[in-house]
Design a protein around this motif. Structure first.
Motif, PDB file in Angstrom:
ATOM      1  N   ASN A 518       0.842  -1.212   0.000  1.00 14.54           N
ATOM      2  CA  ASN A 518       0.000   0.000   0.000  1.00 14.54           C
ATOM      3  C   ASN A 518       0.869   1.250   0.000  1.00 14.54           C
ATOM      4  O   ASN A 518       0.650   2.182  -0.773  1.00 14.54           O
ATOM      5  CB  ASN A 518      -0.873   0.030   1.253  1.00 14.54           C
ATOM      6  N   ALA A 519       1.877   1.243   0.913  1.00 11.56           N
ATOM      7  CA  ALA A 519       2.750   2.415   1.031  1.00 11.56           C
ATOM      8  C   ALA A 519       3.452   2.669  -0.302  1.00 11.56           C
ATOM      9  O   ALA A 519       3.515   3.803  -0.775  1.00 11.56           O
ATOM     10  CB  ALA A 519       3.764   2.194   2.141  1.00 11.56           C
ATOM     11  N   LEU A 520       3.950   1.560  -0.912  1.00  8.74           N
ATOM     12  CA  LEU A 520       4.649   1.708  -2.207  1.00  8.74           C
ATOM     13  C   LEU A 520       3.720   2.268  -3.270  1.00  8.74           C
ATOM     14  O   LEU A 520       4.111   3.046  -4.119  1.00  8.74           O
ATOM     15  CB  LEU A 520       5.152   0.327  -2.659  1.00  8.74           C
ATOM     16  N   ARG A 521       2.473   1.840  -3.170  1.00 10.78           N
ATOM     17  CA  ARG A 521       1.497   2.298  -4.164  1.00 10.78           C
ATOM     18  C   ARG A 521       1.265   3.810  -4.046  1.00 10.78           C
ATOM     19  O   ARG A 521       1.060   4.505  -5.005  1.00 10.78           O
ATOM     20  CB  ARG A 521       0.187   1.556  -3.969  1.00 10.78           C
ATOM     21  N   TYR A 522       1.302   4.323  -2.795  1.00 11.38           N
ATOM     22  CA  TYR A 522       0.919   5.739  -2.607  1.00 11.38           C
ATOM     23  C   TYR A 522       2.089   6.708  -2.487  1.00 11.38           C
ATOM     24  O   TYR A 522       1.891   7.903  -2.645  1.00 11.38           O
ATOM     25  CB  TYR A 522      -0.002   5.877  -1.379  1.00 11.38           C
ATOM     26  N   LEU A 542       4.659  -3.126  15.310  1.00 13.15           N
ATOM     27  CA  LEU A 542       5.291  -3.081  13.984  1.00 13.15           C
ATOM     28  C   LEU A 542       4.604  -1.981  13.199  1.00 13.15           C
ATOM     29  O   LEU A 542       3.367  -1.930  13.134  1.00 13.15           O
ATOM     30  CB  LEU A 542       5.102  -4.430  13.274  1.00 13.15           C
ATOM     31  N   SER A 543       5.414  -1.065  12.624  1.00 18.93           N
ATOM     32  CA  SER A 543       4.774   0.046  11.916  1.00 18.93           C
ATOM     33  C   SER A 543       5.419   0.292  10.557  1.00 18.93           C
ATOM     34  O   SER A 543       6.604   0.020  10.359  1.00 18.93           O
ATOM     35  CB  SER A 543       4.838   1.312  12.764  1.00 18.93           C
ATOM     36  N   VAL A 544       4.564   0.781   9.647  1.00 16.65           N
ATOM     37  CA  VAL A 544       5.032   1.122   8.290  1.00 16.65           C
ATOM     38  C   VAL A 544       4.679   2.589   8.055  1.00 16.65           C
ATOM     39  O   VAL A 544       3.502   2.956   8.088  1.00 16.65           O
ATOM     40  CB  VAL A 544       4.337   0.224   7.229  1.00 16.65           C
ATOM     41  N   ARG A 545       5.718   3.411   7.914  1.00 17.03           N
ATOM     42  CA  ARG A 545       5.490   4.849   7.733  1.00 17.03           C
ATOM     43  C   ARG A 545       5.912   5.243   6.311  1.00 17.03           C
ATOM     44  O   ARG A 545       6.937   4.771   5.813  1.00 17.03           O
ATOM     45  CB  ARG A 545       6.348   5.610   8.737  1.00 17.03           C
ATOM     46  N   ASP A 546       5.060   6.060   5.676  1.00 19.14           N
ATOM     47  CA  ASP A 546       5.443   6.533   4.336  1.00 19.14           C
ATOM     48  C   ASP A 546       5.233   8.022   4.258  1.00 19.14           C
ATOM     49  O   ASP A 546       4.601   8.618   5.137  1.00 19.14           O
ATOM     50  CB  ASP A 546       4.616   5.801   3.262  1.00 19.14           C
ATOM     51  N   ASP A 547       5.803   8.647   3.172  1.00 21.94           N
ATOM     52  CA  ASP A 547       5.560  10.091   3.029  1.00 21.94           C
ATOM     53  C   ASP A 547       4.663  10.359   1.823  1.00 21.94           C
ATOM     54  O   ASP A 547       4.887  11.254   1.034  1.00 21.94           O
ATOM     55  CB  ASP A 547       6.874  10.886   2.981  1.00 21.94           C
ATOM     56  N   GLY A 548       3.643   9.478   1.717  1.00 19.48           N
ATOM     57  CA  GLY A 548       2.647   9.615   0.653  1.00 19.48           C
ATOM     58  C   GLY A 548       1.613  10.697   0.951  1.00 19.48           C
ATOM     59  O   GLY A 548       1.857  11.563   1.792  1.00 19.48           O
ATOM     60  N   PRO A 549       0.448  10.633   0.300  1.00 20.61           N
ATOM     61  CA  PRO A 549      -0.542  11.722   0.445  1.00 20.61           C
ATOM     62  C   PRO A 549      -1.275  11.733   1.792  1.00 20.61           C
ATOM     63  O   PRO A 549      -1.984  12.689   2.102  1.00 20.61           O
ATOM     64  CB  PRO A 549      -1.546  11.428  -0.685  1.00 20.61           C
ATOM     65  N   GLY A 550      -1.086  10.638   2.592  1.00 26.13           N
ATOM     66  CA  GLY A 550      -1.774  10.591   3.895  1.00 26.13           C
ATOM     67  C   GLY A 550      -3.237  10.185   3.750  1.00 26.13           C
ATOM     68  O   GLY A 550      -3.738  10.025   2.639  1.00 26.13           O
ATOM     69  N   LYS A 562     -14.548  -3.351   5.098  1.00 24.79           N
ATOM     70  CA  LYS A 562     -14.498  -3.934   3.747  1.00 24.79           C
ATOM     71  C   LYS A 562     -14.883  -2.912   2.677  1.00 24.79           C
ATOM     72  O   LYS A 562     -15.812  -2.122   2.883  1.00 24.79           O
ATOM     73  CB  LYS A 562     -15.477  -5.113   3.661  1.00 24.79           C
ATOM     74  N   PHE A 563     -14.209  -2.927   1.590  1.00 27.73           N
ATOM     75  CA  PHE A 563     -14.498  -2.126   0.380  1.00 27.73           C
ATOM     76  C   PHE A 563     -14.406  -0.621   0.596  1.00 27.73           C
ATOM     77  O   PHE A 563     -14.881   0.140  -0.234  1.00 27.73           O
ATOM     78  CB  PHE A 563     -15.895  -2.468  -0.194  1.00 27.73           C
ATOM     79  N   VAL A 564     -13.802  -0.177   1.694  1.00 20.68           N
ATOM     80  CA  VAL A 564     -13.692   1.285   1.892  1.00 20.68           C
ATOM     81  C   VAL A 564     -12.368   1.744   1.314  1.00 20.68           C
ATOM     82  O   VAL A 564     -11.303   1.234   1.666  1.00 20.68           O
ATOM     83  CB  VAL A 564     -13.793   1.673   3.388  1.00 20.68           C
ATOM     84  N   GLN A 565     -12.478   2.712   0.388  1.00 23.10           N
ATOM     85  CA  GLN A 565     -11.272   3.306  -0.205  1.00 23.10           C
ATOM     86  C   GLN A 565     -11.430   4.820  -0.135  1.00 23.10           C
ATOM     87  O   GLN A 565     -12.548   5.334  -0.170  1.00 23.10           O
ATOM     88  CB  GLN A 565     -11.137   2.878  -1.675  1.00 23.10           C
ATOM     89  N   VAL A 566     -10.304   5.521   0.011  1.00 30.46           N
ATOM     90  CA  VAL A 566     -10.388   6.988   0.061  1.00 30.46           C
ATOM     91  C   VAL A 566     -10.841   7.469  -1.308  1.00 30.46           C
ATOM     92  O   VAL A 566     -10.297   7.048  -2.328  1.00 30.46           O
ATOM     93  CB  VAL A 566      -9.021   7.606   0.444  1.00 30.46           C
ATOM     94  N   LYS A 567     -11.876   8.335  -1.280  1.00 29.87           N
ATOM     95  CA  LYS A 567     -12.467   8.795  -2.554  1.00 29.87           C
ATOM     96  C   LYS A 567     -11.415   9.434  -3.446  1.00 29.87           C
ATOM     97  O   LYS A 567     -10.606  10.233  -2.972  1.00 29.87           O
ATOM     98  CB  LYS A 567     -13.568   9.807  -2.257  1.00 29.87           C
ATOM     99  N   ARG A 569      -8.975   7.962  -4.821  1.00 30.13           N
ATOM    100  CA  ARG A 569      -7.648   7.321  -4.791  1.00 30.13           C
ATOM    101  C   ARG A 569      -7.752   5.829  -5.071  1.00 30.13           C
ATOM    102  O   ARG A 569      -6.970   5.035  -4.568  1.00 30.13           O
ATOM    103  CB  ARG A 569      -7.034   7.509  -3.411  1.00 30.13           C
ATOM    104  N   GLU A 570      -8.808   5.424  -5.806  1.00 26.25           N
ATOM    105  CA  GLU A 570      -8.995   4.004  -6.066  1.00 26.25           C
ATOM    106  C   GLU A 570      -8.022   3.590  -7.157  1.00 26.25           C
ATOM    107  O   GLU A 570      -8.347   3.610  -8.342  1.00 26.25           O
ATOM    108  CB  GLU A 570     -10.441   3.714  -6.517  1.00 26.25           C
ATOM    109  N   VAL A 571      -6.769   3.257  -6.755  1.00 23.73           N
ATOM    110  CA  VAL A 571      -5.746   2.958  -7.764  1.00 23.73           C
ATOM    111  C   VAL A 571      -5.598   1.446  -7.949  1.00 23.73           C
ATOM    112  O   VAL A 571      -4.549   0.880  -7.718  1.00 23.73           O
ATOM    113  CB  VAL A 571      -4.386   3.608  -7.399  1.00 23.73           C
ATOM    114  N   GLY A 572      -6.692   0.844  -8.337  1.00 23.70           N
ATOM    115  CA  GLY A 572      -6.648  -0.574  -8.693  1.00 23.70           C
ATOM    116  C   GLY A 572      -6.801  -1.561  -7.562  1.00 23.70           C
ATOM    117  O   GLY A 572      -6.881  -2.757  -7.807  1.00 23.70           O
ATOM    118  N   GLY A 573      -6.880  -1.124  -6.326  1.00 25.85           N
ATOM    119  CA  GLY A 573      -7.010  -2.053  -5.189  1.00 25.85           C
ATOM    120  C   GLY A 573      -8.441  -2.578  -5.083  1.00 25.85           C
ATOM    121  O   GLY A 573      -9.349  -2.114  -5.778  1.00 25.85           O
TER     122      GLY A 573
END
Ligand code: ADP
Length: 612
Positions: A518-522, A542-550, A562-567, A569-573
């Motif tokens: 997910n982090a790599l995707r964003y 255990l944590s995964v931190r990224d500097d994506g859009p948040g 289930k099935f909740v995606q940020v409006k 930002r549905e990038v194929g998931g």
């Protein structure tokens, strides 16, 4: 008579007796004064006059002797001088005749003194005319003047003695008067004091007796006995107060009755409500003993009516974790926050398993004091069954779809490989689109299958002690290529002495890879991803931190559904990844959450228990 008048009367009586005593004392003083005045008036002046007359007489006699010795002038002068004094005191004595015998004595004194003066005048005349020789003159003195002198002197002495005796008798009388005055004053005072004391005691008793009754009645009222009545004695303020007091007691009794009726009616209303609701309701006291159970709860827990009140929580509820939560609520004073999916209590009933969603609420009295705990049981068996049906259907459908999708995917892949060069651009693009959609559907079906299996509890977790380092090394190899392609900097932060975790290594790897992918995707090209592990208490975080859009605030809790995606930002998931993560972490006994600020990257953290 009013209370004020009674008190004034009390003072009045005391004042009256005091005035009586004072008047009596004054009267006695006056009579004493009169007695001593009488002594002065009746005797003192007569004694003084007799003394002075004796004195003057002696001087006159010595004047006569001086004359006889030849000094006519000096002798005559001394005689006349003392004569004036004698006459002056004789006049005083005459004026002060007060006792019997005194008047006769003074009269005789006056007569003798007149003769004495006459004899002296004749002697001086004869001596002046030189009719007498000194020897004859001395003879004349001894025969006629001296006896009168002796007479007068005796009478003066008698007058003095008479008055002295009378004065002594008067002073004895005055002493008697004084003694009587003292005794009578003392006895009048004592009588007055005794009467005033008795009267004051009687009055005090009359005033305090009703007050004592008020006190007694108030004590009874505060103990809950409203039937008291204070007797009304007299028409004074206390009598009025007694009337008002009785009215107040009657009013209180009415209020009390009304309150009891109201309480009973409220109680039966409450009981009716509790009996009519379909949810089970149990009330526990702070000792964790049941103080109330409604019929629905009794039905749910298969309890007899007789075994209701007073039973300890562990005897009533088959789930020890619920009793633990109730105990924690009592200890902490507030209910612990437990996610809804963990608030399910399952019980066998009539050959079926029934599921109850429970919630715990602390009961507080008005002064915020914890007085007990309410446990609400909601029957969610139907809901669970529907959910089960749904997930069975999803599982069956995804299972059935997986095989044709796999063969469709393989056919399209083969077509793309072999027939693509013979096709036109448009046909090739269509085939490419079909290839992508089939792969997306395959991913969706796989995710759905996984999720429904986990939800149905149909996956078996193989717990073992897993080294976090090994887990991260493995994940690093998976993402090596993608990281390079996207020029992302992937860093690891791991303490050397980190404890092992108790986990199913495949499933936990799945969670970690999902979060990293997910982090790599964003993250943008050239972005950063940091994977960190640390121990906090009995868990490894255990944590995964990224500097994506948040992730926007409103999505941070929802994205685990289930099935909740940020409006936008549905990038194929599929929108199922985080839901699967959550189920896997929960099955490990941990929790997962996201922290993010829009535009400033996001951090996903999950916890796994430390291996013992
Ligand atoms: P998907 O298959 O869509 O990734 P997930 O359940 O894994 O499904 O994620 C749900 C949604 O959460 C994603 O669609 C995305 O909008 C958001 N999301 C997940 N991870 C990140 C991240 N690292 N940065 C920003 N948004 C994220």
């Amino acid at each position: 008579m009013t209370l004020k008048k009674k008190i004034l009367l009390g003072y009045g009586v005391a004042f009256a007796f005091m005035s009586l005593v004072i008047a009596w004392a004054v009267l006695n003083l006056v009579s004493l004064g009169k007695a001593s005045d009488a002594i002065l008036r009746e005797n003192y002046w007569s004694i003084l006059a007799a003394e002075n007359m004796l004195d003057a007489l002696e001087r006159q006699d010595s004047g006569v002797l001086i004359l006889l010795l030849g000094d006519t002038r000096k002798g005559t002068a001394q005689f006349r001088e003392s004569e004036a004094v004698f006459l002056q005191w004789l006049a005083r004595a005459k004026d002060n005749v007060t006792i019997s015998g005194e008047a006769e004595l003074v009269q005789s004194l006056e007569a003798h003194y007149a003769r004495y003066r006459l004899q002296f005048s004749e002697l001086t005349e004869m001596l002046g005319a030189q009719k007498l020789s000194p020897e004859q003159a001395l003879g004349a003195y001894q025969q006629s003047i001296y006896p009168i002198f002796i007479n007068i002197r005796d009478e003066c002495t008698r007058l003095r003695n008479l008055n002295e005796e009378t004065m002594y008798a008067a002073s004895v009388r005055a002493g008697g008067v004084a003694r009587r005055a003292i005794w009578s004053t003392v006895s009048v005072s004592a009588t007055a004091l005794a009467i005033a004391l008795i009267f004051s005691l009687w009055l005090a008793e009359r005033i305090t007796r009703p007050l004592r009754r008020f006190m007694e009645a108030s004590r009874k009222i505060s103990a809950g006995d409203y039937s008291v009545e204070v007797p009304i004695e007299g028409a004074d303020e206390l009598g009025h107060l007694a009337g008002e007091f009785n009215r107040m007691a009657a009013q209180l009794a009415r209020y009390h009755e009304m309150n009891i009726e109201q309480i009973i009616s409220e109680k039966s209303k409450g009981e009716a409500i509790l009996s009519s609701i379909e949810d089970g309701l149990l009330v526990f006291d702070t000792e964790l003993r049941a103080t109330g159970i409604n019929p629905a709860a009794r039905r749910m827990l298969a309890l007899e009516f007789s075994e209701c009140s007073g039973l300890p929580c562990s005897d009533i509820l088959p789930a020890p974790n619920v009793c633990d939560l109730i105990r924690k609520t009592v200890e902490n004073g507030f209910q612990p926050s437990v996610p809804e999916e963990q608030r399910i209590m399952t019980m066998p009933s009539g050959g079926r398993r029934r599921h109850y969603l429970f919630s715990i609420t602390a009961i507080r009295s008005k002064d915020r004091h914890l007085s007990g705990v309410v446990l609400l049981l909601k029957d969610v068996t139907r809901l669970k069954e529907v959910e089960q049906l749904k997930s069975d259907f999803v599982m069956a459908a995804s299972h059935e779809l997986r095989t044709p999708l796999t063969s469709m995917g393989m056919s399209i892949d083969l077509l793309l490989e072999h027939a693509a060069p013979k096709l036109g651009d448009a046909d090739r693009e269509l085939l490419q689109a079909a290839h992508e959609e089939v792969h997306r559907m395959k991913a969706l079906v796989n995710d759905l299958l996984d999720l429904s299996k986990i939800e149905a509890g149909r996956i078996d977790l193989e717990f073992e002690s897993v080294q976090v380092q090994t887990l991260l090394d493995y994940v690093r190899t998976i993402f090596g290529n993608q990281v390079e392609q996207k020029h992302v900097e992937l860093t690891w932060e791991l303490p050397e002495d980190l404890s092992n975790i108790r986990a199913d290594s495949n499933k936990i790897t799945w969670v970690l890879t999902n979060l990293i992918s997910n982090a790599l995707r964003y993250v943008p090209d050239g972005g950063h991803i940091q994977v960190a592990a640390k121990r906090i208490g009995p868990y490894i975080h255990l944590s995964v931190r990224d500097d994506g859009p948040g992730i926007p605030q409103e999505y941070q809790a929802k994205i685990f559904q289930k099935f909740v995606q940020v409006k936008g930002r549905e990038v194929g998931g599929t929108g199922l990844g985080l839901a699967i993560c959550k189920e896997i972490v929960r099955a490990h006994g941990g929790t997962i959450w996201a922290e993010s600020e829009s535009g400033q990257g996001s951090t996903f953290t999950f916890t796994v228990p430390v291996a013992l």
